[in-house]
Enzyme design. Sequence first.
Site, mmCIF file in Angstrom:
data_model
loop_
_atom_site.group_PDB
_atom_site.id
_atom_site.type_symbol
_atom_site.label_atom_id
_atom_site.label_comp_id
_atom_site.label_asym_id
_atom_site.label_seq_id
_atom_site.Cartn_x
_atom_site.Cartn_y
_atom_site.Cartn_z
ATOM 1 N N ASP A 1 82.423 -20.827 29.055
ATOM 2 C CA ASP A 1 82.794 -19.951 28.023
ATOM 3 C C ASP A 1 82.045 -20.320 26.753
ATOM 4 O O ASP A 1 81.305 -21.247 26.861
ATOM 5 C CB ASP A 1 84.388 -20.577 27.699
ATOM 6 C CG ASP A 1 85.008 -19.872 26.472
ATOM 7 O OD1 ASP A 1 84.860 -18.728 26.220
ATOM 8 O OD2 ASP A 1 85.441 -20.909 25.503
ATOM 9 N N ASP B 1 82.762 -19.466 22.750
ATOM 10 C CA ASP B 1 83.304 -19.816 21.549
ATOM 11 C C ASP B 1 84.643 -20.933 21.597
ATOM 12 O O ASP B 1 85.344 -20.741 22.595
ATOM 13 C CB ASP B 1 84.168 -18.717 20.833
ATOM 14 C CG ASP B 1 83.116 -17.419 20.360
ATOM 15 O OD1 ASP B 1 82.094 -17.876 19.766
ATOM 16 O OD2 ASP B 1 83.206 -16.429 21.033
HETATM 17 C C1 XBP Z 1 86.427 -15.902 21.756
HETATM 18 C C2 XBP Z 1 86.834 -14.487 21.224
HETATM 19 C C3 XBP Z 1 86.042 -13.873 20.427
HETATM 20 C C4 XBP Z 1 85.360 -14.167 19.297
HETATM 21 C C5 XBP Z 1 84.957 -13.159 18.487
HETATM 22 O O1 XBP Z 1 85.837 -15.778 23.167
HETATM 23 O O2 XBP Z 1 87.805 -14.542 21.441
HETATM 24 O O3 XBP Z 1 86.614 -12.619 20.485
HETATM 25 O O4 XBP Z 1 86.487 -14.690 18.499
HETATM 26 O O5 XBP Z 1 84.144 -12.163 19.215
HETATM 27 P P1 XBP Z 1 85.316 -16.804 24.294
HETATM 28 P P2 XBP Z 1 83.807 -10.722 18.949
HETATM 29 O O6 XBP Z 1 86.038 -18.124 23.683
HETATM 30 O O7 XBP Z 1 85.759 -16.504 25.626
HETATM 31 O O8 XBP Z 1 83.822 -16.674 23.993
HETATM 32 O O9 XBP Z 1 84.008 -10.126 17.645
HETATM 33 O O10 XBP Z 1 82.147 -10.550 19.176
HETATM 34 O O11 XBP Z 1 84.741 -9.929 19.986
HETATM 35 MG MG MG Z 2 86.803 -19.967 23.830
#
Ligand code: XBP
Ligand code: MG
Length: 254
Positions: A9, A11
């Site tokens: 993953d 973020d």
């Molecule tokens: C994290 C998220 C994303 C980011 C924003 O996803 O939920 O929505 O907060 O990104 P992960 P965008 O942990 O799966 O990476 O604004 O580009 O959607």
């Molecule tokens: Mg995440």
Amino acid sequence: MALQALIFDVDGTLADTERDGHRVAFNKAFAEAGLDWRWDVDLYGELLAVTGGKERMRHYIEKYRPDYKKPADFDALISRLHATKTQHYTSLLGHGGIPLRPGVHRLLQEARQRGLRLAIATTTTPANVSALLSHALSPEVESWFEVIGAGDVVAAKKPAPDIYHYVLERLKLSPQQCVAFEDSENGLRSSQAAGLGTVITINDYTRTHDFRGASLVLDHLGESDQPCQFLSGPSVNGATFLDLNLLDKIFFNT
Ligand code: XBP
Ligand code: MG
């Protein structure tokens, strides 16, 4: 069966991007558009229940701003705001940036030395993944990842398993040959539903999430000079960081 690939993953897992990255970028986009939408640190924690930036903005309006009169071109407004937010986010990473979490670079390098395959399964926009990897490490690091499943390539975002299915199909591997790395309950639901054993590294937004079903929960992956805490999972006999030998022992009993 031997470990073949690690699927990450982005973020919250590769880097703590939400509070000082995505959140700040959303607020800049709102202010520039003359909107009084303002996401403070606590509210943003609640909003993270919904993955995907466009989906998160819609959820905010439905749940927190019932007073807001949607314009006729509301869908276009959301798209515009999201594009502006992505620009702010990627440029923010370029200016000072956000570092990778402890142990991430070490484990990626170890995996490459061992010939393991690497992939990404994320909800975020592809440009955000490139910006994070190139600014936190270097531009060629993106090519370390054989498959990058990101953003709108699947219709149903996490907690749906679709993004992991997408990545596994392209790797041509079964879930039993891979380990997923996540930081949140939505992420774990997604990887679990795709049949993947999952390592969780918690962060300030996710430490109270329900991680039942995770194979291992840590505060971070750890470094030799920065020990991590193993919060739940099998006994690790005094280990102070997660490396591939430990991962093999935990997942493959070798
Ligand atoms: C994290 C998220 C994303 C980011 C924003 O996803 O939920 O929505 O907060 O990104 P992960 P965008 O942990 O799966 O990476 O604004 O580009 O959607
Ligand atoms: Mg995440």
